[in-house]
Design an enzyme around this catalytic site. Structure first.
Site, PDB file in Angstrom:
ATOM      1  N   SER A 102       0.789  -1.196  -0.017  1.00  0.00           N
ATOM      2  CA  SER A 102      -0.179  -0.001   0.031  1.00  0.00           C
ATOM      3  C   SER A 102       1.163   1.358  -0.002  1.00  0.00           C
ATOM      4  O   SER A 102       1.941   1.201   0.515  1.00  0.00           O
ATOM      5  CB  SER A 102      -1.065  -0.085   1.252  1.00  0.00           C
ATOM      6  OG  SER A 102      -1.609   1.263   1.445  1.00  0.00           O
TER       7      SER A 102
ATOM      8  N   TYR B  72      -3.056  -0.585  10.708  1.00  0.00           N
ATOM      9  CA  TYR B  72      -2.851  -0.859   9.089  1.00  0.00           C
ATOM     10  C   TYR B  72      -1.566  -0.558   8.660  1.00  0.00           C
ATOM     11  O   TYR B  72      -0.777  -1.205   7.833  1.00  0.00           O
ATOM     12  CB  TYR B  72      -3.970  -0.161   8.365  1.00  0.00           C
ATOM     13  CG  TYR B  72      -4.021  -0.614   6.985  1.00  0.00           C
ATOM     14  CD1 TYR B  72      -4.145  -2.085   6.547  1.00  0.00           C
ATOM     15  CD2 TYR B  72      -3.740   0.304   6.011  1.00  0.00           C
ATOM     16  CE1 TYR B  72      -4.231  -2.232   5.072  1.00  0.00           C
ATOM     17  CE2 TYR B  72      -3.535  -0.031   4.413  1.00  0.00           C
ATOM     18  CZ  TYR B  72      -3.597  -1.180   4.118  1.00  0.00           C
ATOM     19  OH  TYR B  72      -3.776  -1.563   2.856  1.00  0.00           O
TER      20      TYR B  72
END
Length: 235
Positions: A137, A150
């Site tokens: 990501s 996250y």
């Protein structure tokens, strides 16, 4: 360019979103796809389209990770590609993140990548070839409010893949990491296809095309890292 025809590709988190788009695109390029997910019904429908194999497994379970590779070898006799796409997330202030949620995120995003790579690397070494693609990501490169769990998992996944890249390159094995920005999927309990997301998010197919790009690079070319974000995101 590397021809993907008859290449055997394991794709985790394949039941929907990015994983599904990757599985469909690789099948379209002639690869033999092993789609991995915990969702049996969605995998069954996908497998009809890819004409490949589906494996119901939890990537964070050591036995399941080995089983995925064993089933791939049983069906096709080899493994050429591993796409580590399975991922989960939740977003909250650090003091509101409980330990169970932290563990769930790290188990899927980091431990799952670790276990699949650990299971497949010996086979790649034996054949002196193979390509691992990690779907990380853009938050593996930056931080944001509500992103402690996250973001930390994606930083860890990125470090794992970067280290593995150095360990296996001399064996003819490539490791590529893709860093997508916002993608219009079911991630974080959202429903894709909204008018707003159409303007501001990547599509799953965009990430799939990035995977194809790194996999089809000529054999002597290694694309270590590829950042991918929509035009509307300003960093």
């Amino acid at each position: 360019m590397t021809d993907l025809t008859n290449q055997v590709a394991i794709v985790t988190g394949a039941s929907r979103g990015i994983g599904r788009a990757v599985a469909l695109l690789l099948a379209l390029q002639g690869a033999k796809v092993v789609a991995v997910s915990r969702s049996q019904d969605e995998l069954a429908e996908l497998t009809l389209k890819t004409k490949g194999v589906s494996v119901i497994a939890d990537v964070a379970d050591d036995d399941d990770a080995r089983y995925v590779v064993e089933e791939t070898l049983r069906h096709f006799g080899r493994v050429d590609i591993l796409v580590c796409n399975a991922g989960v997330g939740s977003f909250n202030l650090l003091e509101q993140v409980n330990a169970a949620e932290w563990d769930r995120i790290f188990n899927t995003n980091v431990k799952g990548t670790f276990l699949l790579c650990k299971a497949v690397v010996p086979h790649f070494k034996a054949q002196q070839s193979g390509h691992i693609v990690g779907i990380a990501s853009d938050v593996a490169k930056r931080t944001f409010v509500h992103g402690s769990a996250y973001g930390a998992s994606k930083f860890a996944q990125d470090a794992l893949l970067a280290t593995l890249r150095k360990e296996v390159r001399r064996h003819g094995i490539k490791v590529s990491t893709i860093y997508p920005g916002l993608v219009d999927t079911y991630f974080n309990d959202t429903t894709p296809g909204s008018a707003e997301a159409e303007k501001t998010h990547l599509r799953p197919g965009d990430v799939a095309q990035a995977v194809r790009y790194v996999l089809e690079a000529p054999p002597h070319v290694v694309i270590d890292e590829l950042m991918l974000h929509p035009l509307t995101q300003d960093y």
